[in-house]
Design a protein around this motif. Structure first.
Motif, mmCIF file in Angstrom:
data_model
loop_
_atom_site.group_PDB
_atom_site.id
_atom_site.type_symbol
_atom_site.label_atom_id
_atom_site.label_comp_id
_atom_site.label_asym_id
_atom_site.label_seq_id
_atom_site.Cartn_x
_atom_site.Cartn_y
_atom_site.Cartn_z
ATOM 1 N N ASN A 60 0.833 -1.218 0.000
ATOM 2 C CA ASN A 60 0.000 0.000 0.000
ATOM 3 C C ASN A 60 0.861 1.259 0.000
ATOM 4 O OD1 ASN A 60 -2.170 -1.691 0.055
ATOM 5 N ND2 ASN A 60 -2.907 -1.083 2.072
ATOM 6 N N THR A 61 1.848 1.264 -0.846
ATOM 7 C CA THR A 61 2.818 2.350 -0.848
ATOM 8 C C THR A 61 3.106 2.798 -2.268
ATOM 9 O OG1 THR A 61 3.848 1.504 1.181
ATOM 10 C CG2 THR A 61 5.146 3.029 -0.147
ATOM 11 N N VAL A 62 3.267 4.097 -2.423
ATOM 12 C CA VAL A 62 3.716 4.662 -3.689
ATOM 13 C C VAL A 62 5.056 5.330 -3.440
ATOM 14 C CG1 VAL A 62 2.466 6.832 -3.361
ATOM 15 C CG2 VAL A 62 3.075 6.091 -5.659
ATOM 16 N N PHE A 63 5.939 5.223 -4.431
ATOM 17 C CA PHE A 63 7.297 5.732 -4.303
ATOM 18 C C PHE A 63 7.558 6.812 -5.347
ATOM 19 C CE2 PHE A 63 8.458 2.446 -1.385
ATOM 20 C CZ PHE A 63 7.769 1.326 -1.796
ATOM 21 N N LEU A 64 8.389 7.753 -4.964
ATOM 22 C CA LEU A 64 8.904 8.733 -5.910
ATOM 23 C C LEU A 64 10.422 8.657 -5.852
ATOM 24 C CD1 LEU A 64 8.175 11.053 -7.887
ATOM 25 C CD2 LEU A 64 8.596 12.626 -5.977
ATOM 26 N N GLN A 65 11.004 8.126 -6.898
ATOM 27 C CA GLN A 65 12.456 8.032 -6.998
ATOM 28 C C GLN A 65 12.961 9.268 -7.725
ATOM 29 O OE1 GLN A 65 14.657 5.482 -5.820
ATOM 30 N NE2 GLN A 65 16.148 7.061 -6.348
ATOM 31 N N MET A 66 13.796 10.027 -7.050
ATOM 32 C CA MET A 66 14.311 11.266 -7.611
ATOM 33 C C MET A 66 15.812 11.139 -7.800
ATOM 34 S SD MET A 66 12.165 13.970 -5.281
ATOM 35 C CE MET A 66 13.008 13.492 -3.783
ATOM 36 N N SER A 67 16.291 11.450 -8.979
ATOM 37 C CA SER A 67 17.715 11.388 -9.252
ATOM 38 C C SER A 67 18.172 12.702 -9.876
ATOM 39 C CB SER A 67 18.038 10.210 -10.169
ATOM 40 O OG SER A 67 17.361 10.338 -11.405
ATOM 41 N N SER A 68 19.480 12.863 -9.939
ATOM 42 C CA SER A 68 20.058 14.102 -10.482
ATOM 43 C C SER A 68 19.374 15.327 -9.884
ATOM 44 C CB SER A 68 19.944 14.122 -12.003
ATOM 45 O OG SER A 68 20.583 13.007 -12.576
ATOM 46 N N LEU A 69 19.269 15.319 -8.587
ATOM 47 C CA LEU A 69 18.538 16.391 -7.912
ATOM 48 C C LEU A 69 19.219 17.734 -8.083
ATOM 49 C CD1 LEU A 69 17.434 14.441 -4.745
ATOM 50 C CD2 LEU A 69 15.904 15.661 -6.306
ATOM 51 N N LYS A 70 18.400 18.760 -8.161
ATOM 52 C CA LYS A 70 18.867 20.134 -8.341
ATOM 53 C C LYS A 70 18.371 20.976 -7.171
ATOM 54 C CE LYS A 70 18.101 19.616 -13.335
ATOM 55 N NZ LYS A 70 17.409 20.179 -14.518
ATOM 56 N N PRO A 71 19.050 22.075 -6.897
ATOM 57 C CA PRO A 71 18.569 22.951 -5.819
ATOM 58 C C PRO A 71 17.121 23.395 -6.026
ATOM 59 C CG PRO A 71 20.802 23.538 -6.391
ATOM 60 C CD PRO A 71 20.371 22.509 -7.391
ATOM 61 N N GLU A 72 16.702 23.537 -7.259
ATOM 62 C CA GLU A 72 15.321 23.967 -7.526
ATOM 63 C C GLU A 72 14.295 22.875 -7.243
ATOM 64 O OE1 GLU A 72 17.969 24.223 -9.588
ATOM 65 O OE2 GLU A 72 17.371 23.867 -11.693
ATOM 66 N N ASP A 73 14.757 21.678 -6.912
ATOM 67 C CA ASP A 73 13.839 20.623 -6.482
ATOM 68 C C ASP A 73 13.491 20.751 -5.002
ATOM 69 O OD1 ASP A 73 15.671 18.377 -8.568
ATOM 70 O OD2 ASP A 73 13.696 19.242 -8.997
ATOM 71 N N THR A 74 14.132 21.672 -4.332
ATOM 72 C CA THR A 74 13.866 21.883 -2.915
ATOM 73 C C THR A 74 12.418 22.310 -2.706
ATOM 74 O OG1 THR A 74 16.147 22.471 -2.385
ATOM 75 C CG2 THR A 74 14.430 23.296 -0.905
ATOM 76 N N ALA A 75 11.710 21.567 -1.869
ATOM 77 C CA ALA A 75 10.284 21.831 -1.641
ATOM 78 C C ALA A 75 9.747 20.865 -0.600
ATOM 79 C CB ALA A 75 9.501 21.685 -2.932
#
Length: 128
Positions: free
Chosen positions: A77-92
């Motif tokens: 019962n879980t959804v995942f968000l895999q984030m790669s190559s993160l940028k400062p503008e992804d800050t939130a």
């Protein structure tokens, strides 16, 4: 109603990866299309990713396409968000959202008004 709890946020350096999780409870998880949104300080909440009930369809805005993936695990019962190559503008603050739907297994939704269940959010901070 379904209850959503996000986890996995943190402080990371630019260029690295992070995986967010959203645990759902309360009603049949597989009845829900799921989404991720984010909101930076002073900004409106914006769409990040969506996945259909079946998990067969996903949708991303151009700002994260190719860097983020979304998946779901019905057994957990879980959804995942895999984030790669993160940028400062992804800050939130990242929010998980759910929309109950019975008419389609493949539909995805990208607007806030499409969803009626929201988590409390998990903070992601990307340093340069």
């Amino acid at each position: 109603q379904v209850q959503l709890v996000e986890s996995g946020g943190g402080l990371v350096q630019a260029g690295t990866s992070l995986r967010l999780s959203c645990a759902a409870s309360g009603r049949a998880f597989n009845s829900y299309a799921m989404g991720w949104f984010r909101q930076a300080p002073g900004m409106e909440r914006e769409f990040v990713a969506a996945i259909s009930r079946s998990g067969s369809n996903t949708y991303f805005p151009d700002s994260v396409k190719g860097r983020f993936t979304i998946s779901r695990d019905g057994a957990k019962n879980t959804v995942f968000l895999q984030m790669s190559s993160l940028k400062p503008e992804d800050t939130a603050l990242y929010y998980c959202a759910a929309r109950e739907i019975y008419s389609s297994y493949s539909a995805t939704f990208s607007h806030e008004y499409d969803y009626n269940n929201w988590g409390q959010g998990t903070q992601v901070t990307v340093s340069s």
